[in-house]
Design a protein around this motif. Structure first.
Motif, PDB file in Angstrom:
ATOM      1  N   GLN A 118       3.088   5.913  -3.177  1.00 59.72           N
ATOM      2  CA  GLN A 118       4.217   6.673  -3.699  1.00 59.72           C
ATOM      3  C   GLN A 118       4.203   6.728  -5.228  1.00 59.72           C
ATOM      4  OE1 GLN A 118       6.412   8.453  -2.038  1.00 59.72           O
ATOM      5  NE2 GLN A 118       5.442   7.941  -0.068  1.00 59.72           N
ATOM      6  N   VAL A 119       3.920   5.573  -5.861  1.00 61.61           N
ATOM      7  CA  VAL A 119       3.861   5.539  -7.323  1.00 61.61           C
ATOM      8  C   VAL A 119       2.730   6.416  -7.834  1.00 61.61           C
ATOM      9  CG1 VAL A 119       3.445   4.033  -9.309  1.00 61.61           C
ATOM     10  CG2 VAL A 119       4.944   3.278  -7.472  1.00 61.61           C
ATOM     11  N   LYS A 120       1.588   6.349  -7.173  1.00 60.27           N
ATOM     12  CA  LYS A 120       0.449   7.166  -7.584  1.00 60.27           C
ATOM     13  C   LYS A 120       0.764   8.647  -7.447  1.00 60.27           C
ATOM     14  CE  LYS A 120      -4.449   7.895  -6.639  1.00 60.27           C
ATOM     15  NZ  LYS A 120      -5.606   7.514  -5.780  1.00 60.27           N
ATOM     16  N   TYR A 121       1.495   9.020  -6.391  1.00 57.66           N
ATOM     17  CA  TYR A 121       1.836  10.419  -6.192  1.00 57.66           C
ATOM     18  C   TYR A 121       2.770  10.924  -7.281  1.00 57.66           C
ATOM     19  CZ  TYR A 121       3.829  14.586  -4.031  1.00 57.66           C
ATOM     20  OH  TYR A 121       4.247  15.859  -3.791  1.00 57.66           O
TER      21      TYR A 121
ATOM     22  N   SER B 289      -1.962  14.761  -7.681  1.00 59.67           N
ATOM     23  CA  SER B 289      -3.317  15.104  -7.246  1.00 59.67           C
ATOM     24  C   SER B 289      -3.883  16.325  -7.970  1.00 59.67           C
ATOM     25  CB  SER B 289      -3.324  15.372  -5.725  1.00 59.67           C
ATOM     26  OG  SER B 289      -2.409  16.404  -5.416  1.00 59.67           O
ATOM     27  N   TYR B 290      -3.002  17.253  -8.475  1.00 65.99           N
ATOM     28  CA  TYR B 290      -3.509  18.431  -9.164  1.00 65.99           C
ATOM     29  C   TYR B 290      -3.981  18.063 -10.567  1.00 65.99           C
ATOM     30  CZ  TYR B 290       1.090  18.342 -11.385  1.00 65.99           C
ATOM     31  OH  TYR B 290       2.199  17.973 -12.064  1.00 65.99           O
ATOM     32  N   SER B 291      -4.865  18.893 -11.184  1.00 66.52           N
ATOM     33  CA  SER B 291      -5.429  18.625 -12.508  1.00 66.52           C
ATOM     34  C   SER B 291      -5.424  19.916 -13.328  1.00 66.52           C
ATOM     35  CB  SER B 291      -6.852  18.081 -12.396  1.00 66.52           C
ATOM     36  OG  SER B 291      -7.673  19.016 -11.721  1.00 66.52           O
ATOM     37  N   LEU B 292      -5.601  19.797 -14.648  1.00 70.20           N
ATOM     38  CA  LEU B 292      -5.636  20.948 -15.546  1.00 70.20           C
ATOM     39  C   LEU B 292      -6.894  21.764 -15.317  1.00 70.20           C
ATOM     40  CD1 LEU B 292      -4.470  19.229 -18.845  1.00 70.20           C
ATOM     41  CD2 LEU B 292      -3.102  20.707 -17.371  1.00 70.20           C
ATOM     42  N   PRO B 293      -6.841  23.053 -15.595  1.00 71.16           N
ATOM     43  CA  PRO B 293      -8.066  23.866 -15.477  1.00 71.16           C
ATOM     44  C   PRO B 293      -9.166  23.352 -16.405  1.00 71.16           C
ATOM     45  CG  PRO B 293      -6.112  25.250 -15.637  1.00 71.16           C
ATOM     46  CD  PRO B 293      -5.662  23.859 -15.903  1.00 71.16           C
TER      47      PRO B 293
ATOM     48  N   LEU C 211       0.824  -1.202   0.000  1.00 73.33           N
ATOM     49  CA  LEU C 211       0.000   0.000   0.000  1.00 73.33           C
ATOM     50  C   LEU C 211       0.860   1.256   0.000  1.00 73.33           C
ATOM     51  CD1 LEU C 211      -2.818   1.276   0.160  1.00 73.33           C
ATOM     52  CD2 LEU C 211      -2.701   1.067   2.649  1.00 73.33           C
ATOM     53  N   CYS C 212       1.951   1.235   0.775  1.00 74.25           N
ATOM     54  CA  CYS C 212       2.847   2.402   0.815  1.00 74.25           C
ATOM     55  C   CYS C 212       3.497   2.626  -0.550  1.00 74.25           C
ATOM     56  CB  CYS C 212       3.904   2.195   1.895  1.00 74.25           C
ATOM     57  SG  CYS C 212       3.249   2.204   3.585  1.00 74.25           S
TER      58      CYS C 212
END
Length: 348
Positions: free
Chosen positions: A248-251, A256-260, A243-244
């Motif tokens: 980390q891979v997902k980060y 977490s940020y996305s395009l406008p 899970l850890c």
């Protein structure tokens, strides 16, 4: 026996009071377990002076040999006497100036109580492996076992299911180890062992009770339980580590940020629409638009800013038209609207 002891003690007191002779020890006895022998006697308590004791032994008509000399305690180890034969052992009381008569007994070293053996039990599939170590003793600084004295030693093994005392069985073995088979799997059995000497028809004392469970696959229940718990701990630890790593891979690859939202809408539309393809060959050009107005001096700055905004909007419309090649109808409509607004402002 008790009456005789009291009689001898009373007699000694009378002799001491009349003749002044030191009384001899009373109730002389030997305590022997597996050839570890000790001579005991009752100490003298009524004598005013400090007394000591001396112990000697001899075989048949030989000379007496000292075992303990002028000791203050009322016991003496006689384990150094050779094991085979009959001996005379005697003890007397001594003071600073006087000594008592000897008190003698007959001693045979082989007349000893056979102590309990040492037992080691290991679990087996539907069986128990019993290993026996005969009672040991010390003599003249050396360690011996009863097998060194008796050529034939038989061990009686008492076995029963724990909490089922009525189902006891005795198995006699002639060796130091034996495998007890045909037992129930995963069942706790209790075992006690004692030595038997056929030569002298003497039976020893029972060993300490040992209880252990049989197995069905060669491993005891305790190691199996430990293995299961270790496996569960390792499983949860692997899940936590996975899970850890996933987080980390997902980060890293999926932040977490996305395009406008307006970027997403722009990228989701195709670059060439059907309307732009139909009008692909047409050349769109626009004439320069100049807005002239007469305004008062106090509104010059506001009019200039408004004109600059209109020019910038016209420039943006032109860039969007050239990039996407869209229809000129909305663009002309927008230009006319800007012109209308400019004329309307001039009129005001």
């Amino acid at each position: 026996m008790a009456w005789r002891c009291w009689r001898d003690l009373l007699y000694s007191c009378l002799v001491w009071s009349v003749h002044g002779i030191v009384p001899k020890p009373q109730n002389v006895r030997v305590h022997s377990i597996t050839f570890n022998s000790t001579l005991h006697w009752d100490p003298i308590t009524f004598h005013k002076e400090d007394v000591t004791y001396t112990v000697q032994y001899k075989r048949h008509s030989g000379e007496f040999t000292d075992l303990c000399t002028r000791i203050a305690s009322s016991e003496c180890s006689i384990s150094s006497i050779p094991l085979h034969g009959n001996y005379t052992v005697r003890v007397r009381t001594e003071s600073e100036k006087e000594q008592s008569n000897w008190k003698s007994i007959t001693f045979t070293p082989t007349d000893t109580v056979i102590g309990p053996p040492e037992v080691h039990v290991e679990p087996r599939p539907r069986a128990l492996y019993v290993e026996v170590r005969g009672p040991s003793f010390q003599q003249n600084g050396n360690s011996w076992q009863i097998q060194n004295i008796y050529s034939n030693v038989v061990y009686s093994v008492l076995i029963w299911k724990k909490d089922h005392d009525e189902q006891m069985n005795i198995v006699n073995i002639n060796y130091d180890s034996e495998k007890l088979t045909n037992l129930d799997p995963w069942t706790t059995y209790c075992i006690q062992v004692r030595a038997f000497l056929p030569e002298s028809n003497k039976t020893g004392e029972w060993s300490i009770m040992s209880c252990i469970a049989t197995t069905d696959n060669g491993t005891s229940s305790m190691p199996l339980t430990v293995s299961l718990l270790s496996g569960l701990i390792a499983f949860f630890l692997c899940c936590w580590m996975s899970l850890c790593v996933y987080q980390q891979v997902k980060y890293v690859f999926y932040p977490s940020y996305s395009l406008p939202q307006h970027f997403k809408e722009f990228l989701s539309k195709p670059f060439h629409s059907s309307q732009s393809l139909a009008l692909q060959g047409e050349d769109y050009s626009h004439e320069k638009i100049t807005v002239v107005s007469e305004i008062s001096k106090n509104r010059v700055d506001e009019s200039e800013e408004h004109m600059n905004n209109a020019k910038q909007q016209l420039q943006n419309v032109k860039e969007i038209t050239e990039a996407k090649k869209v229809s000129d109808f909305p663009l002309r409509y927008a230009v006319r609207s800007e012109c209308y607004n400019a004329e309307h402002s001039e009129g005001i």
